[in-house]
Design an enzyme around this catalytic site. Structure first.
Site, PDB file in Angstrom:
ATOM      1  N   TYR A  66      -2.424  -0.081  10.684  1.00 39.22           N
ATOM      2  CA  TYR A  66      -2.478  -0.519   9.312  1.00 39.22           C
ATOM      3  C   TYR A  66      -1.223  -0.091   8.502  1.00 39.22           C
ATOM      4  CZ  TYR A  66      -4.264  -0.857   4.536  1.00 39.22           C
ATOM      5  OH  TYR A  66      -4.441  -1.197   3.092  1.00 39.22           O
ATOM      6  N   SER A  82       0.815  -1.318   0.054  1.00 38.57           N
ATOM      7  CA  SER A  82       0.044   0.085  -0.066  1.00 38.57           C
ATOM      8  C   SER A  82       1.067   1.290  -0.075  1.00 38.57           C
ATOM      9  CB  SER A  82      -0.871  -0.094   1.162  1.00 38.57           C
ATOM     10  OG  SER A  82      -1.695   1.176   1.402  1.00 38.57           O
TER      11      SER A  82
HETATM   12  P1  NDP Z   1     -11.870  -5.550   0.487  1.00 42.67           P
HETATM   13  O1  NDP Z   1     -12.315  -5.569   1.609  1.00 42.67           O
HETATM   14  O2  NDP Z   1     -12.709  -5.273  -0.811  1.00 42.67           O
HETATM   15  O3  NDP Z   1     -11.028  -6.996   0.152  1.00 42.67           O
HETATM   16  C1  NDP Z   1     -10.535  -7.692   0.973  1.00 42.67           C
HETATM   17  C2  NDP Z   1     -10.517  -9.252   0.728  1.00 42.67           C
HETATM   18  O4  NDP Z   1      -9.496  -9.777   1.799  1.00 42.67           O
HETATM   19  C3  NDP Z   1     -11.489  -9.742   0.699  1.00 42.67           C
HETATM   20  O5  NDP Z   1     -11.778 -10.580  -0.434  1.00 42.67           O
HETATM   21  C4  NDP Z   1     -11.697 -10.765   1.813  1.00 42.67           C
HETATM   22  O6  NDP Z   1     -12.455 -11.640   1.818  1.00 42.67           O
HETATM   23  C5  NDP Z   1     -10.247 -11.043   2.163  1.00 42.67           C
HETATM   24  N1  NDP Z   1      -9.839 -11.527   3.563  1.00 42.67           N
HETATM   25  C6  NDP Z   1     -10.019 -10.594   4.665  1.00 42.67           C
HETATM   26  N2  NDP Z   1      -9.630 -11.469   5.555  1.00 42.67           N
HETATM   27  C7  NDP Z   1      -9.401 -12.674   5.191  1.00 42.67           C
HETATM   28  C8  NDP Z   1      -8.997 -13.809   5.907  1.00 42.67           C
HETATM   29  N3  NDP Z   1      -8.721 -14.036   7.246  1.00 42.67           N
HETATM   30  N4  NDP Z   1      -8.800 -15.054   5.257  1.00 42.67           N
HETATM   31  C9  NDP Z   1      -8.998 -14.859   3.805  1.00 42.67           C
HETATM   32  N5  NDP Z   1      -9.318 -13.604   3.170  1.00 42.67           N
HETATM   33  C10 NDP Z   1      -9.552 -12.614   3.854  1.00 42.67           C
HETATM   34  O7  NDP Z   1     -10.594  -4.606   0.065  1.00 42.67           O
HETATM   35  P2  NDP Z   1      -9.547  -4.242  -0.951  1.00 42.67           P
HETATM   36  O8  NDP Z   1      -9.727  -4.942  -2.085  1.00 42.67           O
HETATM   37  O9  NDP Z   1      -9.275  -2.778  -0.813  1.00 42.67           O
HETATM   38  O10 NDP Z   1      -8.265  -5.019  -0.232  1.00 42.67           O
HETATM   39  C11 NDP Z   1      -7.310  -5.889  -0.812  1.00 42.67           C
HETATM   40  C12 NDP Z   1      -5.972  -5.637  -0.596  1.00 42.67           C
HETATM   41  O11 NDP Z   1      -5.733  -4.132  -1.126  1.00 42.67           O
HETATM   42  C13 NDP Z   1      -5.783  -5.586   1.011  1.00 42.67           C
HETATM   43  O12 NDP Z   1      -4.560  -6.093   1.149  1.00 42.67           O
HETATM   44  C14 NDP Z   1      -5.777  -3.872   1.158  1.00 42.67           C
HETATM   45  O13 NDP Z   1      -4.868  -3.507   2.365  1.00 42.67           O
HETATM   46  C15 NDP Z   1      -5.187  -3.334  -0.034  1.00 42.67           C
HETATM   47  N6  NDP Z   1      -5.077  -2.295  -0.290  1.00 42.67           N
HETATM   48  C16 NDP Z   1      -6.297  -1.498  -0.641  1.00 42.67           C
HETATM   49  C17 NDP Z   1      -6.418  -0.128  -0.915  1.00 42.67           C
HETATM   50  C18 NDP Z   1      -7.585   0.429  -1.032  1.00 42.67           C
HETATM   51  O14 NDP Z   1      -7.511   1.777  -0.846  1.00 42.67           O
HETATM   52  N7  NDP Z   1      -8.747   0.160  -1.030  1.00 42.67           N
HETATM   53  C19 NDP Z   1      -5.216   0.649  -1.051  1.00 42.67           C
HETATM   54  C20 NDP Z   1      -3.960   0.080  -0.645  1.00 42.67           C
HETATM   55  C21 NDP Z   1      -3.919  -1.392  -0.447  1.00 42.67           C
HETATM   56  P3  NDP Z   1     -13.415 -12.636   2.854  1.00 42.67           P
HETATM   57  O15 NDP Z   1     -13.901 -11.571   3.672  1.00 42.67           O
HETATM   58  O16 NDP Z   1     -14.320 -13.240   1.940  1.00 42.67           O
HETATM   59  O17 NDP Z   1     -12.475 -13.456   3.580  1.00 42.67           O
END
Ligand code: NDP
Length: 241
Positions: A147, A134
């Site tokens: 975070y 990030s």
């Molecule tokens: P979302 O919340 O849409 O997606 C997060 C994903 O992580 C979901 O698919 C969720 O699936 C999964 N997840 C969370 N906890 C678990 C777990 N214990 N086991 C398996 N899967 C898990 O957010 P984003 O798409 O934004 O996030 C994706 C990545 O991008 C993250 O690492 C985030 O930190 C990073 N990011 C996002 C930014 C933003 O502005 N959105 C900026 C910079 C980085 P489920 O709940 O079905 O398990």
């Protein structure tokens, strides 16, 4: 005969992970999609995609999902450790359990994904691991203390392992997005922190769409194996910090 190799993606049920799954699927790759909400991954109905209900903290569960997908499609050529959580707030008022969630999913979850594929990749002298860092892994932001700590860790882990396996023809890539509209804010951010994020996104003309991040992931992977795009920092043009 399909000669595209297996791509594994964690956190593929929403946001950047789901968009990345669609981008790789459109490019013809067989996929292993992992997250807890299996119904969302299945609903994408992507061809050649094995969907598994996996918590990234469950090493054995992830291992058996990978093993099943490898039996069908051959070894994982690219592991995309994307699953992550962001629960923003002030450390003095946040629930320490929320820190634990972020530390666990954002750091241990990424390490679990790396651990399960790296040995094979080094032995095969080929493979790619892409970790979702990030902009918060490069600089600090208000209300992002823990975070940021986890994402700085992702950047350090990615770079450290990249150095260690560079001689084995294995690539470690860090993708560092700025603001992207996803469900990331919906898992317990303090109201003020959530509002600050949304207000700033609006002020700069909007956050990015997950598809833009997915394209950068696909681009970095599709470069020839001898080319390692070490890091992509990809933010809205209007995002100042
Ligand atoms: P979302 O919340 O849409 O997606 C997060 C994903 O992580 C979901 O698919 C969720 O699936 C999964 N997840 C969370 N906890 C678990 C777990 N214990 N086991 C398996 N899967 C898990 O957010 P984003 O798409 O934004 O996030 C994706 C990545 O991008 C993250 O690492 C985030 O930190 C990073 N990011 C996002 C930014 C933003 O502005 N959105 C900026 C910079 C980085 P489920 O709940 O079905 O398990």
């Amino acid at each position: 005969m399909d000669n595209k190799k297996l791509i594994a993606i964690t956190g593929a049920s929403s946001g950047i992970g789901a968009a990345t799954a669609k981008a790789f699927s459109a490019a013809g790759y067989p996929l292993l999609l992992m997250a807890r909400r299996i119904e969302l991954m299945e609903a994408m109905n992507l061809p050649n995609a094995i969907c598994k209900e996996v918590d990234v903290l469950d090493l054995e569960g992830m291992k058996s999902a990978i093993s099943e997908a490898e039996d069908a499609h051959g070894k994982v050529d690219c592991m995309i450790n994307n699953a992550g959580v962001m629960i923003n707030g002030k450390p003095q008022s946040q629930n320490p359990e929320d820190w634990q969630k972020m530390l666990d999913v954002n750091i241990r979850g990424v390490l679990n994904g790396i651990h399960l594929v790296l040995k094979d990749m080094v032995e095969r002298q080929s493979g790619t691991i892409i970790n979702m860092g990030s902009i918060a892994g490069i600089k600090t932001f208000p209300d992002h203390t823990v975070y940021c700590g986890t994402k700085f860790a992702v950047h350090a882990i990615t770079e450290n392992i990249r150095e260690e396996v560079s001689g084995s023809n294995v690539r470690l890539i860090n993708i560092a997005p700025g603001m992207v509209y996803t469900e990331l804010l919906d898992h317990g951010c303090e109201e003020e922190a959530r509002k600050g994020w949304m207000d700033y996104a609006e002020q700069i003309g909007g956050a990015l769409k997950p598809d833009s991040i997915a394209e950068s992931v696909l681009f970095s992977y599709q470069m020839p194996q001898e080319v390692c795009v070490r890091e992509i920092v990809i933010c809205p043009t209007g995002q100042e910090p």
